[in-house]
Design a protein around this motif. Structure first.
Motif: not given
Length: 207
Positions: A121-148
């Motif tokens: 149930g955790i895919g790339h977008e959710t994992a990236s969000s957790i890494l970025l916003y909880i653990f402050n890792r410099p990983i971008f969230v490549y979501d549908a908004y960004f791709k569009r």
């Protein structure tokens, strides 16, 4: 020449700081990242409020809560049974670390990313969000908004982490893109008054 730093500056000057992720605790960020899958954020806010009122924005209490009750409380987010199971899957994983984010903090980014992806149930977008916003890792969230947005701008979507190696900036950029997508870069775009119109291939052709 279009580049991500210019795009960031334009969006920031236009919309101002977004102060994401909107949550009081790290656990609330994780819950929100799972609940926001395939729904609008305003629906997630309703679910989060239900969980808060029920005293369940605490990992162990949510872990022992019957899935039927959890499903009912998160119903505003859509797919309540599915998302309740995803929350339970994450909590089962989190229980291996005593529900302590500090114990996960010690892992290298690549390893932690892989560990999160093993949770059903955790895919790339959710994992990236957790890494970025909880653990402050410099990983971008490549979501549908960004791709569009980048498809319309006509810019390489793989270059963003080369432009910014700062978790705070990447988080702010992600939030600004979400806001921009609500205001202008919708599925049916509103190009008039868009702060990126003069560097947007789609906009230049459709205004």
């Amino acid at each position: 020449m279009k580049d991500y730093k210019e795009i960031f500056e334009r969006l920031y000057n236009n919309y101002g700081p977004q102060n994401w992720w909107p949550a009081d605790t790290k656990f609330e960020i994780a819950v929100g990242a799972i609940l926001t899958q395939n729904t609008m954020w305003r629906n997630v806010v309703l679910s989060i409020k239900n969980l808060e009122n029920a005293g369940l924005l605490e990992p162990y209490r949510m872990y022992i809560t019957p899935i039927e009750k959890l499903s009912y409380l998160i119903k505003p987010s859509g797919f309540p049974k599915l998302k309740a199971m995803r929350l339970k899957n994450f909590l089962a994983f989190f229980s291996n670390f005593s529900f302590d984010f500090d114990k996960l903090e010690k892992f290298e980014t690549r390893d932690l990313y892989g560990m999160l992806l093993t949770v059903n149930g955790i895919g790339h977008e959710t994992a990236s969000s957790i890494l970025l916003y909880i653990f402050n890792r410099p990983i971008f969230v490549y979501d549908a908004y960004f791709k569009r947005m980048v498809s319309r701008l006509g810019i390489d979507s793989t270059e963003i982490e080369k432009s910014f190696n700062d978790a705070k900036v990447l988080g702010e950029f992600h939030a600004l893109i979400v806001q921009h997508s609500k205001m202008h870069c919708r599925s049916k775009p509103i190009c008039r008054m868009c702060p990126l119109i003069d560097i947007c291939e789609y906009g230049e052709q459709n205004v």
